[in-house]
Motif scaffolding. Structure first.
Motif, PDB file in Angstrom:
ATOM      1  N   THR A 265      -0.456   7.541   3.027  1.00 32.34           N
ATOM      2  CA  THR A 265      -1.147   8.974   2.593  1.00 32.34           C
ATOM      3  C   THR A 265      -0.318  10.341   2.867  1.00 32.34           C
ATOM      4  O   THR A 265      -0.216  11.337   1.908  1.00 32.34           O
ATOM      5  CB  THR A 265      -2.659   8.698   3.042  1.00 32.34           C
TER       6      THR A 265
ATOM      7  N   SER B 289       1.081  -1.460  -0.216  1.00 33.78           N
ATOM      8  CA  SER B 289      -0.005  -0.282   0.060  1.00 33.78           C
ATOM      9  C   SER B 289       0.738   1.879  -0.089  1.00 33.78           C
ATOM     10  O   SER B 289       1.596   1.126   0.395  1.00 33.78           O
ATOM     11  CB  SER B 289      -0.962   0.066   0.990  1.00 33.78           C
ATOM     12  N   SER B 290       0.353   2.635  -0.235  1.00 30.55           N
ATOM     13  CA  SER B 290       0.758   3.563   0.291  1.00 30.55           C
ATOM     14  C   SER B 290       0.440   4.601   1.352  1.00 30.55           C
ATOM     15  O   SER B 290      -0.892   4.404   1.308  1.00 30.55           O
ATOM     16  CB  SER B 290       0.569   4.423  -2.000  1.00 30.55           C
TER      17      SER B 290
ATOM     18  N   GLN C 126       7.387   6.273  -0.084  1.00 30.49           N
ATOM     19  CA  GLN C 126       5.365   5.831   1.392  1.00 30.49           C
ATOM     20  C   GLN C 126       5.021   5.066   0.495  1.00 30.49           C
ATOM     21  O   GLN C 126       4.472   5.241   1.094  1.00 30.49           O
ATOM     22  CB  GLN C 126       5.354   7.302   0.925  1.00 30.49           C
TER      23      GLN C 126
ATOM     24  N   GLN D   5      -6.444   5.743   7.362  1.00 30.85           N
ATOM     25  CA  GLN D   5      -6.354   6.919   6.540  1.00 30.85           C
ATOM     26  C   GLN D   5      -5.239   6.971   6.308  1.00 30.85           C
ATOM     27  O   GLN D   5      -4.884   7.940   5.338  1.00 30.85           O
ATOM     28  CB  GLN D   5      -7.391   8.032   7.024  1.00 30.85           C
ATOM     29  N   ARG D   6      -4.386   6.078   7.012  1.00 36.97           N
ATOM     30  CA  ARG D   6      -2.875   6.436   6.383  1.00 36.97           C
ATOM     31  C   ARG D   6      -2.577   5.042   5.593  1.00 36.97           C
ATOM     32  O   ARG D   6      -1.291   5.409   4.898  1.00 36.97           O
ATOM     33  CB  ARG D   6      -1.973   5.906   7.685  1.00 36.97           C
ATOM     34  N   HIS D   7      -3.093   5.318   4.636  1.00 32.67           N
ATOM     35  CA  HIS D   7      -3.458   3.892   3.617  1.00 32.67           C
ATOM     36  C   HIS D   7      -3.896   3.996   2.576  1.00 32.67           C
ATOM     37  O   HIS D   7      -5.557   4.773   2.343  1.00 32.67           O
ATOM     38  CB  HIS D   7      -3.616   2.492   4.060  1.00 32.67           C
ATOM     39  N   HIS D   8      -3.626   4.448   0.667  1.00 33.00           N
ATOM     40  CA  HIS D   8      -4.735   4.027   0.483  1.00 33.00           C
ATOM     41  C   HIS D   8      -3.606   3.179  -1.481  1.00 33.00           C
ATOM     42  O   HIS D   8      -2.362   2.512  -0.527  1.00 33.00           O
ATOM     43  CB  HIS D   8      -4.913   5.740  -0.612  1.00 33.00           C
ATOM     44  N   ASN D   9      -4.401   2.740  -2.320  1.00 30.80           N
ATOM     45  CA  ASN D   9      -3.416   2.067  -2.988  1.00 30.80           C
ATOM     46  C   ASN D   9      -3.600   0.951  -2.802  1.00 30.80           C
ATOM     47  O   ASN D   9      -2.639  -0.036  -2.796  1.00 30.80           O
ATOM     48  CB  ASN D   9      -2.441   2.647  -3.776  1.00 30.80           C
TER      49      ASN D   9
END
Length: 145
Positions: free
Chosen positions: A11, A8-9, A46, A70-74
């Motif tokens: 944010t 994951s990436s 990141q 909320q600290r992760h996406h993708n």
């Protein structure tokens, strides 16, 4: 026994000291839920890569929390399936910050910005995961804290 591997990436940038502070809580939660594994992070890119192992229902509950974080996406799940035994049975969560070059060379890593990422969302990751797991440091490696 079951495992989940994902990338994951972040944010926002996450300094190593901040991650170390989070690790105390995450390790306590993992101990409560009998979850073990490793977390790798590339500060410059990141990006996270994590392998967790434990009972299937506990891991799916954990992944739901991670997906809502909320600290992760993708987030891309690379593997979600049964394993014969834990690979990291002594680690509530091994942790290592890697430089970009090392992180990008991890077997199995897929850059979420790449075309391969979108293709991976639609295909099987079995071969990729077997290769990734073969290249993780052994449980006795002093490199992961």
């Amino acid at each position: 026994m079951h495992h989940i591997v994902y990338v994951s990436s972040a944010t926002v940038p996450m300094p190593e000291a901040e991650l170390e502070a989070y690790l105390q809580r995450w390790r306590a939660n993992n101990e409560r839920d009998n979850i073990t594994g490793v977390l790798l992070y590339s500060q410059h890119e990141q990006r996270f890569m994590q392998l967790v192992e434990g009972q299937e229902e506990d891991l799916h509950r954990l992944l739901e929390l991670i997906e809502k974080d909320q600290r992760h996406h993708n987030l891309l799940k690379l593997s979600d399936g049964p394993i014969p035994a834990r690979a990291f049975r002594s680690w509530l969560m091994g942790f290592k910050v890697l430089d970009t070059a090392t992180f990008n060379q991890l077997t199995g890593y897929i850059d979420p910005e790449s075309k391969a990422y979108q293709q991976a969302l639609q295909g099987s990751q079995d071969e990729l995961i077997h290769s990734l797991l073969a290249h993780f440091p052994s449980e006795q490696s002093p490199e992961l804290s």
